[in-house]
Design an enzyme around this catalytic site. Structure first.
Site, PDB file in Angstrom:
ATOM      1  N   GLY A  17       8.613  80.930 163.494  1.00  0.00           N
ATOM      2  CA  GLY A  17       8.774  79.623 162.864  1.00  0.00           C
ATOM      3  C   GLY A  17       7.460  79.095 162.307  1.00  0.00           C
ATOM      4  N   ARG A  44      -6.149 124.809 104.610  1.00  0.00           N
ATOM      5  CA  ARG A  44      -4.707 125.058 104.596  1.00  0.00           C
ATOM      6  C   ARG A  44      -4.487 126.335 103.794  1.00  0.00           C
ATOM      7  NH1 ARG A  44      -4.261 119.795 100.784  1.00  0.00           N
ATOM      8  NH2 ARG A  44      -4.603 120.856  98.794  1.00  0.00           N
ATOM      9  N   ARG A  62      15.858  85.786 152.003  1.00  0.00           N
ATOM     10  CA  ARG A  62      16.767  85.413 150.919  1.00  0.00           C
ATOM     11  C   ARG A  62      16.390  86.066 149.581  1.00  0.00           C
ATOM     12  NH1 ARG A  62      16.150  79.185 152.775  1.00  0.00           N
ATOM     13  NH2 ARG A  62      14.291  80.108 153.726  1.00  0.00           N
TER      14      ARG A  62
HETATM   15  C1  UD1 Z   1      10.315  74.749 155.239  1.00  0.00           C
HETATM   16  C2  UD1 Z   1      10.366  73.461 156.069  1.00  0.00           C
HETATM   17  C3  UD1 Z   1      11.274  72.457 155.364  1.00  0.00           C
HETATM   18  C4  UD1 Z   1      10.771  72.202 153.964  1.00  0.00           C
HETATM   19  C5  UD1 Z   1      10.610  73.505 153.173  1.00  0.00           C
HETATM   20  C6  UD1 Z   1       9.882  73.233 151.886  1.00  0.00           C
HETATM   21  C7  UD1 Z   1      10.111  74.067 158.443  1.00  0.00           C
HETATM   22  C8  UD1 Z   1      10.803  74.302 159.723  1.00  0.00           C
HETATM   23  N1  UD1 Z   1      10.880  73.769 157.384  1.00  0.00           N
HETATM   24  O1  UD1 Z   1      11.616  75.299 155.224  1.00  0.00           O
HETATM   25  O2  UD1 Z   1      11.302  71.237 156.088  1.00  0.00           O
HETATM   26  O3  UD1 Z   1      11.656  71.340 153.271  1.00  0.00           O
HETATM   27  O4  UD1 Z   1       9.827  74.459 153.928  1.00  0.00           O
HETATM   28  O5  UD1 Z   1       9.830  74.362 151.074  1.00  0.00           O
HETATM   29  O6  UD1 Z   1       8.905  74.102 158.399  1.00  0.00           O
HETATM   30  N2  UD1 Z   1       6.454  81.246 157.584  1.00  0.00           N
HETATM   31  C9  UD1 Z   1       5.581  81.899 158.423  1.00  0.00           C
HETATM   32  N3  UD1 Z   1       5.968  82.225 159.674  1.00  0.00           N
HETATM   33  C10 UD1 Z   1       7.197  81.913 160.163  1.00  0.00           C
HETATM   34  C11 UD1 Z   1       8.104  81.243 159.308  1.00  0.00           C
HETATM   35  C12 UD1 Z   1       7.704  80.911 158.023  1.00  0.00           C
HETATM   36  O7  UD1 Z   1       4.443  82.185 158.033  1.00  0.00           O
HETATM   37  O8  UD1 Z   1       7.455  82.243 161.316  1.00  0.00           O
HETATM   38  C13 UD1 Z   1       6.024  80.890 156.228  1.00  0.00           C
HETATM   39  C14 UD1 Z   1       6.840  81.566 155.147  1.00  0.00           C
HETATM   40  O9  UD1 Z   1       6.228  82.777 154.776  1.00  0.00           O
HETATM   41  C15 UD1 Z   1       6.820  80.553 154.021  1.00  0.00           C
HETATM   42  C16 UD1 Z   1       6.642  79.226 154.735  1.00  0.00           C
HETATM   43  O10 UD1 Z   1       6.209  79.519 156.033  1.00  0.00           O
HETATM   44  O11 UD1 Z   1       5.732  80.760 153.159  1.00  0.00           O
HETATM   45  C17 UD1 Z   1       7.941  78.421 154.778  1.00  0.00           C
HETATM   46  O12 UD1 Z   1       8.921  79.169 155.458  1.00  0.00           O
HETATM   47  P1  UD1 Z   1      10.433  79.166 154.994  1.00  0.00           P
HETATM   48  O13 UD1 Z   1      11.197  80.041 155.901  1.00  0.00           O
HETATM   49  O14 UD1 Z   1      10.533  79.401 153.552  1.00  0.00           O
HETATM   50  O15 UD1 Z   1      10.820  77.630 155.319  1.00  0.00           O
HETATM   51  P2  UD1 Z   1      11.979  76.788 154.696  1.00  0.00           P
HETATM   52  O16 UD1 Z   1      13.263  77.173 155.312  1.00  0.00           O
HETATM   53  O17 UD1 Z   1      11.915  76.814 153.228  1.00  0.00           O
HETATM   54 CA    CA Z   2      10.706  77.934 151.756  1.00  0.00          CA
END
Ligand code: UD1
Ligand code: CA
Length: 466
Positions: free
Chosen positions: A81, A443, A18
């Site tokens: 995830g 100069r 995003r």
């Molecule tokens: C996540 C939570 C949500 C919470 C929110 C708070 C989950 C499924 N959801 O959502 O409940 O309200 O954070 O901000 O946990 N990341 C990895 N590997 C991955 C996916 C993500 O390292 O495979 C890391 C990202 O770099 C990031 C963090 O995890 O720093 C959160 O990931 P992001 O995709 O931002 O989760 P949200 O959709 O915000």
């Molecule tokens: Ca997030």
């Protein structure tokens, strides 16, 4: 706090789609520092050891940014995830059996005091999992906390939530305390049967409850701390929050900010009391500012040490320089790296310096370039003076000893040494050393041709008539 050990995992493998950026999300800057560094500082301040960062997307860049801080890394090759991400850190923590703090690299507004509260709550309730939650006026995008009479039962992601669940305003901050190593057992039970096809860490709540583990939740007092940064709009909002926090810290310590909403001070900057800062000033990096300074609009200071009673006039730019007490700089002066002013110096408008030291009370008031130079005490450098320090290949030094008076429009062809107490006549091009107490004049002598201008005017007028 207690004898139970604390380790921390920071999730930072996601791309941050995003953000629409080539730079991994967690490296986007907040108050002058990559956002993950803010999170890391929290872990360090809590005394967590080890600190494991899960990296994947842009891993090399993230590792390079964090390496100096001695963080361990766990690789998540495919971003399947948040649950999967934590399981990638399991090997690094195989021998660890204490409390495990999980943080996300994109939640940099969190405060140390809140994490301490979370730790306290987790320990006193003897929970297996404690999740940090917040009540958001607009919970859109966050996971929702589902409670029953016995506490939290599960977390539902926005994309999987029913309209009833979406109405819940208590959200998951994405920050948890777990008991290790049990948490890694619960992780094994996670599936990816959800709207995003991901292994959600949030599902660990329901899994742990099913296994009879005690799950606790602590609600943050200040919901703004929970803000997760997913896009550039949120990044700017977080910047505003962080800026306000930093500014209020300085205001409380006796610094006047004429318009705090337009004052940009990075995290590590220090400022002493009774300094007054006007709007559109940027203070960056490891800058230190003394007391009783006046910093006027449009000044940008990066990695400088500024003494007491210094006046920085509008539009001046200073980098990696030392400015002693009671100096006056600008307007529109440019102090480049390696400038050192001993004190009571004046550098006026359109003066540029680089790798140049100035003894006490020396000044250059207008339109001057002093580079690769040592200037003694009580030296007066006239308007339009230039040290010609570069021949296109090498740089050479200019030394100007104490009490020298440099007339306007002088060029010093370096290397050259100007002896103590000497005087340089205006308009001189100095190519040779000048002995102490001498007058140097270099100069061409002036020639006056009587009546020439009048004759010239007449000639032109006649031409026009023809
Ligand atoms: C996540 C939570 C949500 C919470 C929110 C708070 C989950 C499924 N959801 O959502 O409940 O309200 O954070 O901000 O946990 N990341 C990895 N590997 C991955 C996916 C993500 O390292 O495979 C890391 C990202 O770099 C990031 C963090 O995890 O720093 C959160 O990931 P992001 O995709 O931002 O989760 P949200 O959709 O915000
Ligand atoms: Ca997030």
């Amino acid at each position: 706090m207690s004898s139970v050990q604390l380790a921390a995992v920071i999730l930072a493998a996601g791309q941050g789609k995003r953000m629409k950026s080539k730079l991994p999300k967690v490296l986007h800057s907040l108050a002058g520092k990559p956002m993950i560094k803010h999170v890391l500082t929290l872990c360090q301040d809590l005394g967590a050891e080890p600190i494991v960062s899960v990296v994947g997307h842009g891993a090399e860049l993230v590792q390079k940014t964090l390496e100096p801080d001695q963080v361990k890394f766990a690789m998540q090759k495919q971003q399947l995830g948040t649950g999967h991400a934590l399981s990638c850190a399991a090997a690094q923590l195989a021998k660890f059996s204490g409390n495990l703090l999980l943080l996300c690299g994109d939640t940099p507004l969190l405060k140390l005091s809140s994490l301490r509260e979370l730790l306290k709550h987790h320990q006193s309730s003897q929970a297996g999992i404690t999740v940090l939650t917040a009540k958001m006026p607009d919970p859109t995008g966050y996971g929702r906390i589902i409670r029953c009479s016995e506490g939290v039962t599960k977390i539902v992601e926005e994309k999987d939530a029913t309209s009833g669940e979406k109405a819940i305003t208590e959200i998951n901050t994405g920050i948890y305390l777990f008991k290790a190593p049990e948490v890694f057992e619960h992780l094994k039970q996670l599936g990816n049967n959800n709207a995003q096809g991901e292994y959600y860490l949030t599902d660990i709540i329901a899994a742990a409850r099913g296994a009879g583990t005690r799950v606790e939740a602590l609600i943050l007092d200040q919901a703004e701390e929970a803000m997760g940064i997913n896009d550039r709009i949120q990044l700017a909002e977080a910047e505003t929050t962080m800026r306000k926090r930093i500014n209020e810290r300085h205001q409380s310590a006796g610094v006047t900010l004429v318009d705090p909403s337009a004052t940009y001070i990075e995290m590590d900057v220090t400022i002493e009391a009774d300094t007054v800062i006007y709007p559109n000033v940027h203070l960056r990096g490891q800058t230190k500012i003394g007391c009783n300074c006046i910093i006027e609009p449009g000044v940008v200071v990066t990695d400088c040490v500024i003494g007491d009673g210094v006046h920085l006039k509008p539009g001046s730019v200073l980098s990696e320089s030392l400015v002693g007490n009671d100096c006056t700089i600008g307007p529109m002066a440019h102090l480049r790296p390696g400038t050192e002013l001993s004190g009571n110096n004046k550098l006026g408008n359109f003066v540029e310096t680089k790798k140049a030291t100035f003894g006490k009370r020396s000044q250059a008031s207008h339109l001057t370039y002093i580079g690769d130079s040592s200037v003694g005490e009580n030296v007066n450098i006239g308007c339009g003076t230039i040290t010609c320090n570069y021949d296109g290949v090498n740089k050479y030094r200019t030394t100007i000893e104490d009490d020298v008076f440099v007339g306007s429009d002088t060029q010093f062809i370096a290397p050259v040494t100007i002896g103590r107490g000497s005087l340089i006549a205006a308009g001189s091009t100095i190519t040779k050393d000048v002995p102490a107490d001498a007058l140097a004049i270099a100069r061409t002598e002036q020639k006056n041709i009587e009546g020439w201008a009048a004759r010239n005017r007449l000639k032109k007028a006649k031409k026009k008539e023809q």
